[in-house]
Every structure is written in structure tokens, then in C-alpha cells.
Scaffold this active site. Structure first.
Site, mmCIF file in Angstrom:
data_model
loop_
_atom_site.group_PDB
_atom_site.id
_atom_site.type_symbol
_atom_site.label_atom_id
_atom_site.label_comp_id
_atom_site.label_asym_id
_atom_site.label_seq_id
_atom_site.Cartn_x
_atom_site.Cartn_y
_atom_site.Cartn_z
ATOM 1 N N LEU A 30 1.086 -1.635 0.125
ATOM 2 C CA LEU A 30 0.007 -0.138 -0.153
ATOM 3 C C LEU A 30 0.849 1.306 0.158
ATOM 4 C CD1 LEU A 30 -2.595 -0.989 2.591
ATOM 5 C CD2 LEU A 30 -2.850 -1.491 0.132
ATOM 6 N N GLY A 33 -1.949 6.364 -2.558
ATOM 7 C CA GLY A 33 -2.887 6.290 -3.399
ATOM 8 C C GLY A 33 -4.059 5.476 -2.683
ATOM 9 N N HIS A 34 -3.420 4.211 -2.367
ATOM 10 C CA HIS A 34 -4.277 3.271 -1.553
ATOM 11 C C HIS A 34 -5.044 3.940 -0.313
ATOM 12 C CE1 HIS A 34 -1.649 0.277 -3.712
ATOM 13 N NE2 HIS A 34 -2.680 -0.027 -4.209
ATOM 14 N N GLN A 58 -4.259 -12.127 -13.033
ATOM 15 C CA GLN A 58 -4.208 -10.990 -14.119
ATOM 16 C C GLN A 58 -2.696 -10.505 -14.231
ATOM 17 O OE1 GLN A 58 -5.959 -8.532 -10.507
ATOM 18 N NE2 GLN A 58 -4.579 -6.896 -11.238
ATOM 19 N N GLY A 144 -8.921 3.643 -7.921
ATOM 20 C CA GLY A 144 -8.239 4.738 -8.448
ATOM 21 C C GLY A 144 -8.061 5.064 -10.063
ATOM 22 N N LYS A 146 -5.792 6.106 -11.404
ATOM 23 C CA LYS A 146 -4.436 5.702 -12.716
ATOM 24 C C LYS A 146 -4.593 4.577 -13.256
ATOM 25 C CE LYS A 146 -0.841 3.508 -11.152
ATOM 26 N NZ LYS A 146 -0.582 2.824 -12.277
ATOM 27 N N GLN A 150 -9.125 0.026 -16.284
ATOM 28 C CA GLN A 150 -9.452 -0.769 -15.324
ATOM 29 C C GLN A 150 -10.979 -0.455 -14.692
ATOM 30 O OE1 GLN A 150 -7.273 -3.082 -11.948
ATOM 31 N NE2 GLN A 150 -7.992 -1.531 -10.765
ATOM 32 N N VAL A 173 -2.974 9.890 -6.866
ATOM 33 C CA VAL A 173 -2.307 10.674 -6.068
ATOM 34 C C VAL A 173 -0.840 10.511 -6.497
ATOM 35 C CG1 VAL A 173 -1.402 10.680 -3.737
ATOM 36 C CG2 VAL A 173 -3.978 10.010 -4.196
ATOM 37 N N ARG A 184 4.573 -0.344 -7.942
ATOM 38 C CA ARG A 184 5.787 -0.661 -9.082
ATOM 39 C C ARG A 184 6.773 0.363 -9.028
ATOM 40 N NH1 ARG A 184 1.407 -3.669 -12.123
ATOM 41 N NH2 ARG A 184 1.945 -5.844 -12.098
HETATM 42 O O1 PAF Z 1 -6.030 -2.217 -8.903
HETATM 43 C C1 PAF Z 1 -5.407 -3.168 -8.355
HETATM 44 O O2 PAF Z 1 -4.874 -3.309 -7.340
HETATM 45 C C2 PAF Z 1 -5.995 -4.940 -8.749
HETATM 46 O O3 PAF Z 1 -6.207 -4.670 -10.099
HETATM 47 C C3 PAF Z 1 -7.571 -5.146 -8.143
HETATM 48 C C4 PAF Z 1 -8.322 -4.192 -8.579
HETATM 49 C C5 PAF Z 1 -7.339 -4.958 -6.486
HETATM 50 C C6 PAF Z 1 -7.866 -6.278 -8.828
HETATM 51 O O4 PAF Z 1 -6.749 -7.579 -8.133
#
Ligand code: PAF
Length: 293
Positions: A30, A33-34, A58, A144, A146, A150, A173, A184
Site C-alpha cells: 500500500l 494512493g491506496h 491478472q 483509483g 491511475k 480498469q 495521488v 511498482r
Molecule cells: O488495481 C488493483 O490493485 C487490482 O487490479 C485489483 C483491482 C485489486 C484487482 O486485483
């Protein structure tokens, strides 16, 4: 704060919750942003559930699933400080038991942009997010800006599959030099980190051109690219202008809001960023009204 790592435990906890529930899905590691998503969820809801799960479906086999940064103890301490009520921390085996074979595939909006470079990525995201929605049954889910594509994919899925919830889109953020916060970013060396500020400067330059009246998508893209090219370490993957609601590419001058997005590799990580044009839309209300359905 309850930390739950079983389906039965989460179902039981959810059953005992009344009032408005906000969920913040994350992959951990985290950052601010989170934490901004969690703070918003705390301000808007009676109960806040966060999820921490590095979702294997994913990631492509050549991507960084194993290396993805993980620090559960640190993440939990941060969420506790913010007053999060429940954190769901499943394992891959719990989310994808043997014989798992059901996936959610969103069609059009998963094509182009990240979808071209990461073919199964959004199938994994849509699948895990729909499982997390079923398990947590939120009134509102926080994502978010960013990861703009998604957001559009999840909103399409929510509308198409009738999930009874709202999606709140929270502005990106940024670090002091404008770099979008991302788990990352830890992969950047100090020199690459200094170079990465160029991405925000490219967005700002295109937004300024837009403010001065430029409406031709190719010209807006060229303004951004020209700034990115000033940084030798930046390898441009794409700079794109799309309709923020459908993600269809925009090629003719248009007065409608636009999504300017880019993916740039600097050293190891691919760095994503975007903004809505006009720039005045890059706030929670503007984003929530403009990005996706
Ligand atoms: O944005 C993310 O961190 C991921 O893609 C999510 C939405 C938690 C799904 O794994």
C-alpha cells in the site's frame, strides 16, 4: 480491525454488518494512493472493508507475480490507523481452488491500450473483482484513476452483471514531481525515479495545449510524446486519446471530454498515467461522471 482469511469467516462478518459498506480492493504494497481510497471509504460509509490479494490470474507468465512487492504486516498497520473495519487476506488457493473454471470476460472496453499489451489481464481483474464484490457485498467500491481502463472495465461489468453498487473513482495521488503513485515504483533505481517525472510533465503539456484550444488528438499526442522524448530513459509504449466513456479511439477534433493515457517503460517497470481533458475534470465528481458508463 478484523483480519479474515477464509470465505466462511468473511461471510459471517459480512452478515453481522448493517449500514453502508465501502470496499477498497487492493493487491497490497500500500501507498498513499491506496490510503486515499481507504480514507474516502471511511468518510463515506458506516463500515469499510479492504481486501489484499495479489491476484495471479491478472498476471501473464512473463510478468512480476512472484516479485510483486508484499508486506502484509505493514499494510495491516496502515489500514488499522485509518480505521478500516475488516481486511480480507485470502490466498490464491482459496480464491482459485482446484477445478476453478469460471471467468468474467468484458468485451470491447478490454481491447486497446493495456488490453493489447496484456491480453488476459482484464479477464483476471474482472473475475477477481466480481468474486470480491460477491463476498463483500459493498454499497460502493473505490478505485483509483491511475488504472483508468480498469475503472471502465469494472464499471461496464457492474452495469452488465447488475451488481447493486456504485463505483467511486478517486483522482490519482502523485509524488512531489507529479509521478503517479504505484506499488511498482519501488522497481525504479534513483536515476530512473528522477527520470520518471517526465510522464507528468507530458500530461501537463498536453493539458495546457488543450486549454489553449488544441483539439486535434494527433496534435495532443504529439505534444505529450515530444516531452517524453526529452528523457532518454523513457521508452514510449503508447500515448493515446480515447473517449473516456467507451475507450474508443478519438481521431478527429472533438469538444467532448477526452482521456489522454500513456504507458512508458523506464528501466524495469511499465509506468501508466492518464488525465481527462479538460483538466478540470480530474476530480472525484468529474471522473465518476466521465470515466466509463
Ligand atoms: O488495481 C488493483 O490493485 C487490482 O487490479 C485489483 C483491482 C485489486 C484487482 O486485483
Amino acid at each position: 480491525m478484523q483480519v479474515i482469511d477464509s470465505i466462511e469467516g468473511l461471510r459471517k462478518a459480512r452478515k453481522a454488518i448493517t449500514g453502508r459498506v465501502g470496499v477498497v480492493p487492493t493487491m497490497g504494497a500500500l501507498h498513499e494512493g491506496h490510503l486515499t481510497l481507504a480514507r474516502q471509504a471511511r468518510a463515506d460509509n458506516d463500515t469499510v472493508i479492504a481486501t489484499i490479494f495479489v491476484n495471479p490470474t491478472q498476471f501473464a507468465p512473463n510478468e512480476d507475480f512472484n516479485a510483486y512487492p508484499r508486506d502484509l504486516a505493514r499494510d495491516l498497520a496502515m489500514l488499522e490507523t485509518l480505521g478500516v473495519d475488516v481486511v480480507f487476506t485470502p490466498t490464491p488457493a482459496l480464491m482459485y481452488p482446484p477445478n476453478f473454471q469460471t471467468f468474467v470476460k468484458v468485451d470491447q472496453v478490454t481491447q486497446g491500450l493495456e488490453g493489447d499489451l496484456r491480453p488476459n489481464h482484464f479477464r483476471g481483474v474482472a473475475t477477481v473483482v466480481s468474486k470480491l464484490f460477491n463476498l463483500t457485498q459493498p454499497d460502493v467500491a473505490y478505485f483509483g484513476q491511475k488504472d483508468a481502463q480498469q475503472v471502465v472495465v469494472i464499471r461496464r461489468m457492474v452495469a452488465d452483471l447488475n451488481f447493486p453498487l456504485e463505483v467511486a473513482v478517486i483522482p490519482t495521488v502523485r509524488e512531489a514531481d507529479g509521478l503517479a503513485m504505484s506499488s511498482r515504483n519501488v522497481y525504479l533505481t534513483p536515476e530512473q525515479r528522477a527520470a520518471a517525472g517526465v510522464i507528468y510533465r507530458a500530461l501537463v503539456a498536453a493539458a495546457q495545449a488543450y486549454d489553449e484550444g488544441e483539439r486535434t488528438p494527433a496534435n495532443l499526442r504529439a505534444v505529450a510524446r515530444n516531452v517524453l522524448k526529452t528523457e532518454a530513459q523513457a521508452e514510449i509504449e503508447y500515448v493515446a486519446v480515447n473517449d473516456p466513456s467507451t475507450l474508443i479511439g478519438v481521431h478527429e477534433p472533438a469538444e467532448q471530454p477526452l482521456l489522454l493515457s500513456m504507458a512508458v517503460q523506464i528501466g524495469r517497470p511499465r509506468l501508466l498515467d492518464n488525465c481527462l481533458l479538460p483538466w478540470s475534470l480530474n476530480n472525484r465528481d468529474g471522473l465518476t461522471a466521465t470515466l466509463g458508463v
